[in-house]
Write a protein that holds these residues in place. Structure first.
Motif, PDB file in Angstrom:
ATOM      1  N   GLY A 172      39.103 -45.339  -2.082  1.00 39.05           N
ATOM      2  CA  GLY A 172      38.667 -44.862  -0.769  1.00 39.05           C
ATOM      3  C   GLY A 172      39.846 -44.385   0.093  1.00 39.05           C
ATOM      4  N   ASP A 173      40.986 -45.091  -0.026  1.00 37.50           N
ATOM      5  CA  ASP A 173      42.155 -44.744   0.804  1.00 37.50           C
ATOM      6  C   ASP A 173      42.729 -43.379   0.449  1.00 37.50           C
ATOM      7  OD1 ASP A 173      41.874 -47.181   1.862  1.00 37.50           O
ATOM      8  OD2 ASP A 173      43.633 -48.102   0.897  1.00 37.50           O
ATOM      9  N   ASP A 174      42.445 -42.915  -0.741  1.00 39.08           N
ATOM     10  CA  ASP A 174      43.007 -41.636  -1.189  1.00 39.08           C
ATOM     11  C   ASP A 174      42.332 -40.455  -0.461  1.00 39.08           C
ATOM     12  OD1 ASP A 174      44.818 -40.257  -2.961  1.00 39.08           O
ATOM     13  OD2 ASP A 174      43.025 -39.521  -3.997  1.00 39.08           O
ATOM     14  N   ASN A 175      41.141 -40.728   0.082  1.00 31.83           N
ATOM     15  CA  ASN A 175      40.438 -39.750   0.915  1.00 31.83           C
ATOM     16  C   ASN A 175      40.335 -38.358   0.287  1.00 31.83           C
ATOM     17  OD1 ASN A 175      38.968 -39.036   3.070  1.00 31.83           O
ATOM     18  ND2 ASN A 175      40.459 -39.758   4.599  1.00 31.83           N
ATOM     19  N   TRP A 176      39.594 -38.263  -0.817  1.00 30.09           N
ATOM     20  CA  TRP A 176      39.504 -36.989  -1.545  1.00 30.09           C
ATOM     21  C   TRP A 176      38.890 -35.875  -0.699  1.00 30.09           C
ATOM     22  CZ3 TRP A 176      34.728 -34.862  -1.945  1.00 30.09           C
ATOM     23  CH2 TRP A 176      33.614 -35.700  -1.856  1.00 30.09           C
ATOM     24  N   ARG A 177      38.168 -36.226   0.370  1.00 31.83           N
ATOM     25  CA  ARG A 177      37.507 -35.192   1.192  1.00 31.83           C
ATOM     26  C   ARG A 177      38.509 -34.375   2.011  1.00 31.83           C
ATOM     27  NH1 ARG A 177      34.385 -39.472   0.782  1.00 31.83           N
ATOM     28  NH2 ARG A 177      32.140 -39.263   0.427  1.00 31.83           N
ATOM     29  N   ASN A 178      39.699 -34.949   2.247  1.00 33.15           N
ATOM     30  CA  ASN A 178      40.707 -34.239   3.040  1.00 33.15           C
ATOM     31  C   ASN A 178      41.017 -32.878   2.462  1.00 33.15           C
ATOM     32  OD1 ASN A 178      41.211 -35.842   5.143  1.00 33.15           O
ATOM     33  ND2 ASN A 178      43.126 -36.746   4.368  1.00 33.15           N
ATOM     34  N   GLY A 179      40.799 -31.817   3.229  1.00 30.97           N
ATOM     35  CA  GLY A 179      41.115 -30.454   2.779  1.00 30.97           C
ATOM     36  C   GLY A 179      40.126 -29.914   1.760  1.00 30.97           C
ATOM     37  N   ARG A 180      38.998 -30.615   1.546  1.00 29.03           N
ATOM     38  CA  ARG A 180      38.020 -30.135   0.549  1.00 29.03           C
ATOM     39  C   ARG A 180      36.614 -30.154   1.165  1.00 29.03           C
ATOM     40  NH1 ARG A 180      41.231 -34.019  -2.498  1.00 29.03           N
ATOM     41  NH2 ARG A 180      42.898 -32.861  -3.538  1.00 29.03           N
ATOM     42  N   PRO A 181      36.414 -29.369   2.217  1.00 28.34           N
ATOM     43  CA  PRO A 181      35.147 -29.443   2.963  1.00 28.34           C
ATOM     44  C   PRO A 181      33.931 -28.998   2.150  1.00 28.34           C
ATOM     45  CG  PRO A 181      36.495 -27.582   3.727  1.00 28.34           C
ATOM     46  CD  PRO A 181      37.356 -28.401   2.801  1.00 28.34           C
ATOM     47  N   LYS A 182      34.118 -28.003   1.254  1.00 22.69           N
ATOM     48  CA  LYS A 182      32.940 -27.522   0.502  1.00 22.69           C
ATOM     49  C   LYS A 182      32.470 -28.586  -0.483  1.00 22.69           C
ATOM     50  CE  LYS A 182      34.856 -23.003   0.370  1.00 22.69           C
ATOM     51  NZ  LYS A 182      35.525 -22.162  -0.587  1.00 22.69           N
ATOM     52  N   LEU A 183      33.427 -29.208  -1.140  1.00 22.72           N
ATOM     53  CA  LEU A 183      33.085 -30.251  -2.109  1.00 22.72           C
ATOM     54  C   LEU A 183      32.442 -31.446  -1.385  1.00 22.72           C
ATOM     55  CD1 LEU A 183      33.308 -30.947  -5.116  1.00 22.72           C
ATOM     56  CD2 LEU A 183      35.591 -31.901  -4.660  1.00 22.72           C
ATOM     57  N   ALA A 184      33.003 -31.790  -0.237  1.00 26.63           N
ATOM     58  CA  ALA A 184      32.463 -32.919   0.535  1.00 26.63           C
ATOM     59  C   ALA A 184      31.021 -32.635   0.972  1.00 26.63           C
ATOM     60  CB  ALA A 184      33.353 -33.188   1.748  1.00 26.63           C
ATOM     61  N   ALA A 185      30.757 -31.396   1.409  1.00 21.67           N
ATOM     62  CA  ALA A 185      29.398 -31.051   1.869  1.00 21.67           C
ATOM     63  C   ALA A 185      28.427 -31.089   0.694  1.00 21.67           C
ATOM     64  CB  ALA A 185      29.407 -29.670   2.519  1.00 21.67           C
ATOM     65  N   TRP A 186      28.867 -30.567  -0.454  1.00 27.60           N
ATOM     66  CA  TRP A 186      27.996 -30.591  -1.631  1.00 27.60           C
ATOM     67  C   TRP A 186      27.678 -32.038  -2.021  1.00 27.60           C
ATOM     68  CZ3 TRP A 186      28.920 -32.861  -6.387  1.00 27.60           C
ATOM     69  CH2 TRP A 186      27.893 -32.680  -7.320  1.00 27.60           C
ATOM     70  N   PHE A 187      28.711 -32.887  -2.025  1.00 29.80           N
ATOM     71  CA  PHE A 187      28.517 -34.271  -2.461  1.00 29.80           C
ATOM     72  C   PHE A 187      27.573 -35.022  -1.520  1.00 29.80           C
ATOM     73  CE2 PHE A 187      29.927 -38.803  -2.571  1.00 29.80           C
ATOM     74  CZ  PHE A 187      29.453 -39.080  -3.841  1.00 29.80           C
ATOM     75  N   GLU A 188      27.696 -34.750  -0.236  1.00 30.00           N
ATOM     76  CA  GLU A 188      26.839 -35.465   0.717  1.00 30.00           C
ATOM     77  C   GLU A 188      25.368 -35.238   0.367  1.00 30.00           C
ATOM     78  OE1 GLU A 188      27.967 -34.808   4.778  1.00 30.00           O
ATOM     79  OE2 GLU A 188      26.156 -35.854   5.469  1.00 30.00           O
ATOM     80  N   LYS A 189      25.040 -34.000   0.016  1.00 29.55           N
ATOM     81  CA  LYS A 189      23.642 -33.700  -0.345  1.00 29.55           C
ATOM     82  C   LYS A 189      23.268 -34.344  -1.677  1.00 29.55           C
ATOM     83  CE  LYS A 189      23.663 -29.190   0.969  1.00 29.55           C
ATOM     84  NZ  LYS A 189      23.619 -27.910   0.346  1.00 29.55           N
ATOM     85  N   PHE A 190      24.156 -34.184  -2.657  1.00 28.95           N
ATOM     86  CA  PHE A 190      23.827 -34.695  -4.003  1.00 28.95           C
ATOM     87  C   PHE A 190      23.686 -36.220  -3.989  1.00 28.95           C
ATOM     88  CE2 PHE A 190      23.972 -35.609  -8.447  1.00 28.95           C
ATOM     89  CZ  PHE A 190      23.482 -34.468  -9.069  1.00 28.95           C
ATOM     90  N   ALA A 191      24.544 -36.867  -3.203  1.00 26.39           N
ATOM     91  CA  ALA A 191      24.541 -38.338  -3.175  1.00 26.39           C
ATOM     92  C   ALA A 191      23.258 -38.898  -2.575  1.00 26.39           C
ATOM     93  CB  ALA A 191      25.757 -38.844  -2.394  1.00 26.39           C
ATOM     94  N   ALA A 192      22.474 -38.045  -1.911  1.00 25.70           N
ATOM     95  CA  ALA A 192      21.211 -38.502  -1.318  1.00 25.70           C
ATOM     96  C   ALA A 192      20.073 -38.503  -2.339  1.00 25.70           C
ATOM     97  CB  ALA A 192      20.848 -37.609  -0.132  1.00 25.70           C
ATOM     98  N   ARG A 193      20.319 -37.990  -3.536  1.00 26.99           N
ATOM     99  CA  ARG A 193      19.254 -37.968  -4.550  1.00 26.99           C
ATOM    100  C   ARG A 193      18.896 -39.416  -4.938  1.00 26.99           C
ATOM    101  NH1 ARG A 193      18.549 -32.908  -6.605  1.00 26.99           N
ATOM    102  NH2 ARG A 193      17.351 -33.696  -8.372  1.00 26.99           N
ATOM    103  N   PRO A 194      17.616 -39.684  -5.191  1.00 26.20           N
ATOM    104  CA  PRO A 194      17.225 -41.051  -5.580  1.00 26.20           C
ATOM    105  C   PRO A 194      18.000 -41.563  -6.796  1.00 26.20           C
ATOM    106  CG  PRO A 194      15.287 -39.732  -5.064  1.00 26.20           C
ATOM    107  CD  PRO A 194      16.454 -38.792  -4.995  1.00 26.20           C
TER     108      PRO A 194
END
Ligand code: GSF
Length: 203
Positions: A172-194
């Motif tokens: 978590g401390d590595d913060n992969w979302r930093n500088g990767r907004p498109k990947l972060a936005a995609w993951f937020e949606k995908f992670a909501a799948r049942p």
């Protein structure tokens, strides 16, 4: 079918998400399996000579490994939309995304082993930095190619999502979302799948 599994393994999670996305999870019994690169596990070794999870024991007594093979096998068992696209550009895109997610995980898992199992006096920061560079390279590639992740799930998106979820869990401390907004936005949606919500990693 019996899946050698544990809740912390991102490669096992790939299989569990895949099974849910294809409606096959009800056909899979899960058996909790501890793994360690420095301890023998003879019963797992009967299913996978590499003694790694996931391994899938089939009803005829044979077994399959590793996660790409198991997922492709599961894809052959259902009549719905295939998550491994048929030969052609869509297939190579999905497989390349899978390879990127798996590669990020391989590097991250090796770092964890280095820190968890190797005696402190033998740990080598240069080697850890080298592995970290690989997983960051994979993440930067995914940010550039984020458009390839859009659309209905494939083995590519499932693998990438399990890799990102595992980075949150272990690094978590590595913060992969930093500088990767498109990947972060995609993951937020995908992670909501049942399928993703039902398979959250835990220690
Ligand atoms: C990697 C499996 C793996 O490293 C796959 O299934 O895609 N290429 C394989 N599994 C780890 C557990 S985890 O971190 O998911 C494992 O079983 N490690 C035990 C060991 O001895 O390395």
């Amino acid at each position: 079918m019996k899946l050698f599994f544990n809740n912390a393994s991102p490669f096992v999670r790939k299989v569990r998400v895949f099974a849910r996305e294809t409606g096959l999870d009800k056909n899979i019994e899960e058996t909790t399996t501890a793994v360690s690169p420095v301890q023998d596990n003879a019963s797992l070794g009967q299913a996978n000579p590499l003694q790694k999870i996931p391994a899938l024991l089939l009803d005829d007594g044979s077994a399959l490994f590793d996660s790409p093979v198991i997922c492709e096998y599961l894809d052959s068992l259902h009549a719905g939309r295939k998550l491994f696209p048929a030969a052609g550009p869509a297939r190579w895109t999905a497989l390349k995304l899978q390879a990127t997610g798996d590669g990020i995980l391989d590097a991250g898992v090796l770092c964890r082993y280095e820190m968890a199992f190797r005696p402190k006096e033998f740990q080598w920061s240069g080697w850890l930095d080298g592995q970290k560079k690989k997983w960051h390279g994979g993440l930067d590639y995914l940010e550039r190619e984020a458009g390839a992740l859009d659309g209905e799930p494939t083995i590519g998106g499932i693998t990438v999502a399990c890799a990102l979820g595992w980075l949150d869990f272990r690094y978590g401390d590595d913060n992969w979302r930093n500088g990767r907004p498109k990947l972060a936005a995609w993951f937020e949606k995908f992670a909501a799948r049942p399928s993703m919500k039902a398979t959250m990693p835990s220690a």
